[in-house]
Design a protein around this motif. Structure first.
Motif: not given
Length: 338
Positions: A38-46, A62-69, A90-94
């Motif tokens: 249910a949540d995997e489609v929204a992994l781009g949400s912090a 993985s690449w659907p993820c929001a940045s860990v910041t 770079k897109p996934y870690v602050g």
């Protein structure tokens, strides 16, 4: 207390990275928290990623993820390691993650062979004008005209091949190209004479490589000094009918300058990476007969994904055992990445 390993990898990607099951691959390392369907489609949400990572010591991304910041870090005070299943973090870690003592590792190394092989496949297709023949026949050009309209074709053996960047993927490509008789010259200011000799390649500055290459393959990382390093001036140095292969990063090239050269028909190109992804359906690159396109999948072989999953598991195991990480990304490295 057993460490908590949160896995922010959707089910379809988990099946590729961990074909025997995430429990088998990672279950022995700690208590698993795997993103729900249910949540995997929204992994781009912090917010969603923060909820999953909250109690974690280790976070697999993985690449659907929001940045860990910011908010994700605030929600995960125990987080000590981010293990990314891809290459570019770079897109996934602050940088604030490093400031909090979080370490980062990534699985780029297992993709080198896959990217090298696809770059070779694209090179061979361009040399033999496969893309032009395919385009002509699919758009109704007559059999005879399709053959007559194609520029001269060449074999790889004896062809001068320029490689920009002696990266992992660049070295994998060099090995394959040389095995088929390509004559390789590399532009990389950090490649030593001893390393070049071991690779069996020549070394030259970028302009010299551009002027002398029938095939130019890009394998450099995006750094401040490599961003848009190939512009109109550099493209003009390529010989007529030269072939460009980019399986690295789109930011290495001035996209407008490349499009102008391709529209003029002076060179052919095979491209796997784009400034805008997905590539819009009406993008002019899609209609050019001298362009071969793939959808940023050069590293996506079955074997590369399995190797990536194994690397991530091994890195987590090393970290939890207090052993040195073998594929760590530091804050200095992250700051330099484009």
């Amino acid at each position: 207390m057993s460490p908590v390993v949160a896995v922010a990898v959707p089910e379809d990607l988990r099946a590729l990275f961990f074909p025997d099951g995430v429990d088998v691959a990672l279950g022995g390392l700690g208590e698993l928290r795997v993103v729900s369907s249910a949540d995997e489609v929204a992994l781009g949400s912090a917010e969603v990623l923060a909820a999953l990572a909250g109690p974690a010591d280790v976070l697999v991304t993985s690449w659907p993820c929001a940045s860990v910041t910011g908010p994700v870090l605030d929600a995960a005070p125990r987080l000590r390691l981010i293990a990314h299943t891809g290459a570019s973090v770079k897109p996934y870690v602050g940088l604030d993650a490093f400031a909090r003592g979080v370490r980062v590792t990534q699985a780029g190394a297992p993709m080198a062979r896959a990217v090298g092989e696809q770059a070779l496949a694209l090179t061979l297709a361009l040399l033999h004008r496969v893309h032009r023949f395919d385009h002509a026949l699919r758009t109704g050009v007559s059999w005879a005209d399709a053959k007559a309209a194609a520029p001269p074709r060449h074999e790889l053996a004896g062809s001068p091949v320029g490689v920009v960047g002696a990266s992992r993927t660049g070295r994998a490509y060099v090995e394959l190209v040389r095995a088929l008789g390509g004559v390789v010259t590399v532009a990389d200011p950090y490649l030593s004479d001893a390393e070049a000799a071991a690779l069996g390649v020549g070394v030259a500055d970028l302009d010299t490589v551009l002027r002398g290459s029938r095939v130019l393959a890009l394998h450099a990382p995006v750094l401040p000094e490599t961003r848009r390093m190939i512009g109109a001036r550099e493209l003009a140095l390529l010989p007529d009918d030269a072939l460009l292969v980019n399986t690295a990063r789109s930011a290495l090239i001035d996209g407008d300058a490349l499009l102008a050269e391709l529209r003029a028909g002076r060179i052919d190109a095979a491209i796997d990476v784009y400034d805008e992804e997905p590539l819009p359906v009406d993008h002019p690159l899609r209609s050019l007969p001298n362009v071969l396109l793939t959808p940023h999948e050069a590293g996506g072989t079955v074997e590369a994904r399995v190797r990536g999953g194994r690397l991530v598991a091994a890195e987590i195991g090393r970290f939890l055992a207090g052993a040195p990480l073998q594929h760590e990304v530091t804050d200095d490295q992250l700051a330099r990445l484009g």
